[in-house]
Design a protein around this motif. Structure first.
Motif, PDB file in Angstrom:
ATOM      1  N   GLY A 102      44.533  43.426  45.032  1.00  0.00           N
ATOM      2  CA  GLY A 102      43.188  43.096  44.564  1.00  0.00           C
ATOM      3  C   GLY A 102      42.130  43.359  45.631  1.00  0.00           C
ATOM      4  N   LEU A 103      42.436  42.971  46.858  1.00  0.00           N
ATOM      5  CA  LEU A 103      41.481  43.228  47.950  1.00  0.00           C
ATOM      6  C   LEU A 103      41.324  44.723  48.219  1.00  0.00           C
ATOM      7  CD1 LEU A 103      42.410  40.388  50.446  1.00  0.00           C
ATOM      8  CD2 LEU A 103      40.299  40.636  49.144  1.00  0.00           C
ATOM      9  N   ALA A 142      35.252  39.730  46.994  1.00  0.00           N
ATOM     10  CA  ALA A 142      36.561  39.745  47.653  1.00  0.00           C
ATOM     11  C   ALA A 142      37.393  38.543  47.231  1.00  0.00           C
ATOM     12  CB  ALA A 142      36.379  39.763  49.170  1.00  0.00           C
ATOM     13  N   LEU A 143      36.790  37.375  47.195  1.00  0.00           N
ATOM     14  CA  LEU A 143      37.514  36.173  46.798  1.00  0.00           C
ATOM     15  C   LEU A 143      37.957  36.256  45.339  1.00  0.00           C
ATOM     16  CD1 LEU A 143      38.486  33.369  47.604  1.00  0.00           C
ATOM     17  CD2 LEU A 143      36.272  32.482  46.879  1.00  0.00           C
ATOM     18  N   GLY A 144      37.055  36.697  44.475  1.00  0.00           N
ATOM     19  CA  GLY A 144      37.406  36.848  43.063  1.00  0.00           C
ATOM     20  C   GLY A 144      38.481  37.892  42.841  1.00  0.00           C
ATOM     21  N   SER A 145      38.428  38.975  43.586  1.00  0.00           N
ATOM     22  CA  SER A 145      39.439  40.027  43.462  1.00  0.00           C
ATOM     23  C   SER A 145      40.805  39.540  43.925  1.00  0.00           C
ATOM     24  CB  SER A 145      39.026  41.254  44.272  1.00  0.00           C
ATOM     25  OG  SER A 145      37.810  41.766  43.789  1.00  0.00           O
ATOM     26  N   ALA A 146      40.833  38.801  45.020  1.00  0.00           N
ATOM     27  CA  ALA A 146      42.102  38.266  45.511  1.00  0.00           C
ATOM     28  C   ALA A 146      42.679  37.239  44.542  1.00  0.00           C
ATOM     29  CB  ALA A 146      41.907  37.640  46.893  1.00  0.00           C
ATOM     30  N   LEU A 147      41.831  36.387  43.987  1.00  0.00           N
ATOM     31  CA  LEU A 147      42.307  35.388  43.028  1.00  0.00           C
ATOM     32  C   LEU A 147      42.800  36.026  41.738  1.00  0.00           C
ATOM     33  CD1 LEU A 147      39.718  32.501  43.486  1.00  0.00           C
ATOM     34  CD2 LEU A 147      42.122  32.525  44.133  1.00  0.00           C
ATOM     35  N   LEU A 148      42.087  37.018  41.257  1.00  0.00           N
ATOM     36  CA  LEU A 148      42.538  37.710  40.043  1.00  0.00           C
ATOM     37  C   LEU A 148      43.813  38.511  40.299  1.00  0.00           C
ATOM     38  CD1 LEU A 148      39.170  38.835  38.457  1.00  0.00           C
ATOM     39  CD2 LEU A 148      40.774  37.146  37.577  1.00  0.00           C
ATOM     40  N   GLY A 149      43.931  39.085  41.483  1.00  0.00           N
ATOM     41  CA  GLY A 149      45.170  39.775  41.842  1.00  0.00           C
ATOM     42  C   GLY A 149      46.338  38.817  41.909  1.00  0.00           C
ATOM     43  N   PHE A 150      46.097  37.618  42.443  1.00  0.00           N
ATOM     44  CA  PHE A 150      47.150  36.604  42.484  1.00  0.00           C
ATOM     45  C   PHE A 150      47.517  36.144  41.080  1.00  0.00           C
ATOM     46  CE2 PHE A 150      48.652  32.226  42.734  1.00  0.00           C
ATOM     47  CZ  PHE A 150      49.741  32.398  43.584  1.00  0.00           C
ATOM     48  N   GLY A 204      37.509  47.026  38.848  1.00  0.00           N
ATOM     49  CA  GLY A 204      38.257  48.054  39.568  1.00  0.00           C
ATOM     50  C   GLY A 204      39.374  47.458  40.399  1.00  0.00           C
ATOM     51  N   ALA A 205      39.125  46.300  40.985  1.00  0.00           N
ATOM     52  CA  ALA A 205      40.152  45.622  41.778  1.00  0.00           C
ATOM     53  C   ALA A 205      41.313  45.176  40.906  1.00  0.00           C
ATOM     54  CB  ALA A 205      39.543  44.423  42.499  1.00  0.00           C
ATOM     55  N   VAL A 206      41.020  44.665  39.728  1.00  0.00           N
ATOM     56  CA  VAL A 206      42.081  44.242  38.808  1.00  0.00           C
ATOM     57  C   VAL A 206      42.883  45.446  38.343  1.00  0.00           C
ATOM     58  CG1 VAL A 206      42.503  43.232  36.529  1.00  0.00           C
ATOM     59  CG2 VAL A 206      40.929  42.129  38.105  1.00  0.00           C
ATOM     60  N   PHE A 207      42.208  46.553  38.087  1.00  0.00           N
ATOM     61  CA  PHE A 207      42.904  47.773  37.671  1.00  0.00           C
ATOM     62  C   PHE A 207      43.852  48.259  38.767  1.00  0.00           C
ATOM     63  CE2 PHE A 207      43.107  52.428  37.469  1.00  0.00           C
ATOM     64  CZ  PHE A 207      43.717  52.570  36.240  1.00  0.00           C
ATOM     65  N   VAL A 208      43.387  48.308  39.995  1.00  0.00           N
ATOM     66  CA  VAL A 208      44.238  48.755  41.108  1.00  0.00           C
ATOM     67  C   VAL A 208      45.392  47.787  41.318  1.00  0.00           C
ATOM     68  CG1 VAL A 208      44.280  49.163  43.602  1.00  0.00           C
ATOM     69  CG2 VAL A 208      42.427  50.085  42.224  1.00  0.00           C
ATOM     70  N   ALA A 209      45.144  46.492  41.193  1.00  0.00           N
ATOM     71  CA  ALA A 209      46.214  45.506  41.341  1.00  0.00           C
ATOM     72  C   ALA A 209      47.271  45.684  40.252  1.00  0.00           C
ATOM     73  CB  ALA A 209      45.645  44.092  41.300  1.00  0.00           C
ATOM     74  N   ALA A 210      46.839  45.943  39.026  1.00  0.00           N
ATOM     75  CA  ALA A 210      47.797  46.162  37.938  1.00  0.00           C
ATOM     76  C   ALA A 210      48.626  47.419  38.176  1.00  0.00           C
ATOM     77  CB  ALA A 210      47.058  46.260  36.608  1.00  0.00           C
ATOM     78  N   VAL A 211      47.988  48.457  38.679  1.00  0.00           N
ATOM     79  CA  VAL A 211      48.715  49.703  38.952  1.00  0.00           C
ATOM     80  C   VAL A 211      49.731  49.495  40.079  1.00  0.00           C
ATOM     81  CG1 VAL A 211      48.453  52.039  39.856  1.00  0.00           C
ATOM     82  CG2 VAL A 211      46.927  51.232  38.066  1.00  0.00           C
ATOM     83  N   PRO A 243      27.113  48.933  46.770  1.00  0.00           N
ATOM     84  CA  PRO A 243      26.814  47.514  46.544  1.00  0.00           C
ATOM     85  C   PRO A 243      25.993  47.310  45.268  1.00  0.00           C
ATOM     86  CG  PRO A 243      25.407  48.386  48.260  1.00  0.00           C
ATOM     87  CD  PRO A 243      26.373  49.474  47.901  1.00  0.00           C
ATOM     88  N   GLY A 244      26.002  46.084  44.771  1.00  0.00           N
ATOM     89  CA  GLY A 244      25.190  45.750  43.611  1.00  0.00           C
ATOM     90  C   GLY A 244      25.914  45.874  42.281  1.00  0.00           C
ATOM     91  N   HIS A 245      27.190  46.171  42.312  1.00  0.00           N
ATOM     92  CA  HIS A 245      27.972  46.308  41.082  1.00  0.00           C
ATOM     93  C   HIS A 245      29.166  45.357  41.160  1.00  0.00           C
ATOM     94  CE1 HIS A 245      25.695  49.888  39.994  1.00  0.00           C
ATOM     95  NE2 HIS A 245      25.864  50.321  41.231  1.00  0.00           N
ATOM     96  N   GLY A 246      28.890  44.068  41.172  1.00  0.00           N
ATOM     97  CA  GLY A 246      29.935  43.076  41.384  1.00  0.00           C
ATOM     98  C   GLY A 246      30.984  43.050  40.296  1.00  0.00           C
ATOM     99  N   VAL A 247      30.563  43.092  39.040  1.00  0.00           N
ATOM    100  CA  VAL A 247      31.514  43.027  37.935  1.00  0.00           C
ATOM    101  C   VAL A 247      32.386  44.276  37.910  1.00  0.00           C
ATOM    102  CG1 VAL A 247      31.720  42.900  35.425  1.00  0.00           C
ATOM    103  CG2 VAL A 247      30.003  41.526  36.592  1.00  0.00           C
ATOM    104  N   THR A 248      31.787  45.419  38.144  1.00  0.00           N
ATOM    105  CA  THR A 248      32.549  46.669  38.161  1.00  0.00           C
ATOM    106  C   THR A 248      33.534  46.685  39.326  1.00  0.00           C
ATOM    107  OG1 THR A 248      30.597  47.748  37.250  1.00  0.00           O
ATOM    108  CG2 THR A 248      32.324  49.168  38.088  1.00  0.00           C
ATOM    109  N   THR A 249      33.126  46.147  40.447  1.00  0.00           N
ATOM    110  CA  THR A 249      34.014  46.091  41.604  1.00  0.00           C
ATOM    111  C   THR A 249      35.238  45.220  41.311  1.00  0.00           C
ATOM    112  OG1 THR A 249      32.157  46.409  43.106  1.00  0.00           O
ATOM    113  CG2 THR A 249      34.148  45.454  44.036  1.00  0.00           C
ATOM    114  N   VAL A 250      35.009  44.080  40.672  1.00  0.00           N
ATOM    115  CA  VAL A 250      36.124  43.186  40.351  1.00  0.00           C
ATOM    116  C   VAL A 250      37.022  43.822  39.289  1.00  0.00           C
ATOM    117  CG1 VAL A 250      36.707  40.927  39.391  1.00  0.00           C
ATOM    118  CG2 VAL A 250      34.896  41.124  41.080  1.00  0.00           C
TER     119      VAL A 250
END
Length: 90
Positions: free
Chosen positions: A41-42, A5-13, A63-70, A54-61
Motif C-alpha cells: 500500500g505504501l 500514506a496512513l490510509g494506504s497502509a491501513l487499506l493495504g493491511f 492506486g495504492a489499493v490497486f498496487v497492493a491487490a496486485v 500532489p492534490g489527488h488524494g483519493v486517486t493516490t489511495v
C-alpha cells in the motif's frame, strides 16, 4: 500526504487481512501476507503520488489499493487438483 500514506497502509493491511482470512490455503505464512499488504500500500501510494502529483488524494489511495491487490495476488499459489486425468498410451 501523511493521511494518504496512513490510509494506504491501513487499506493495504485490511486487504491483506481479508486475503489471509479467505485464501489461507493458497497463501504463504500469515505474517508474510500481513507484512506485504501495508508495504505494498505504501509503495503504491508512492508510485501513484509520483506519477500524478500532489492534490489527488483519493486517486493516490485508489492506486495504492490497486498496487497492493496486485502484489498480494503474486503471493497466491495454484490449487492442487483433486483428481488427475489419465491419458491412455494409445
Amino acid at each position: 500526504m501523511l493521511l494518504e500514506a496512513l490510509g494506504s497502509a491501513l487499506l493495504g493491511f485490511a486487504l491483506a487481512w481479508a486475503a489471509a482470512t479467505r485464501l489461507a490455503h493458497r497463501l504463504p505464512d500469515r505474517r508474510t501476507v500481513l507484512g506485504v499488504g501495508p508495504l505494498a500500500g505504501l509503495f503504491g501510494a508512492f508510485l501513484t503520488h509520483s506519477a500524478i502529483g500532489p492534490g489527488h488524494g483519493v486517486t493516490t489511495v485508489l492506486g495504492a489499493v490497486f498496487v497492493a491487490a496486485v502484489l498480494l495476488s503474486l503471493l497466491l499459489r495454484p490449487t492442487r487438483p483433486t483428481r488427475r486425468l489419465r491419458r491412455s498410451a494409445a
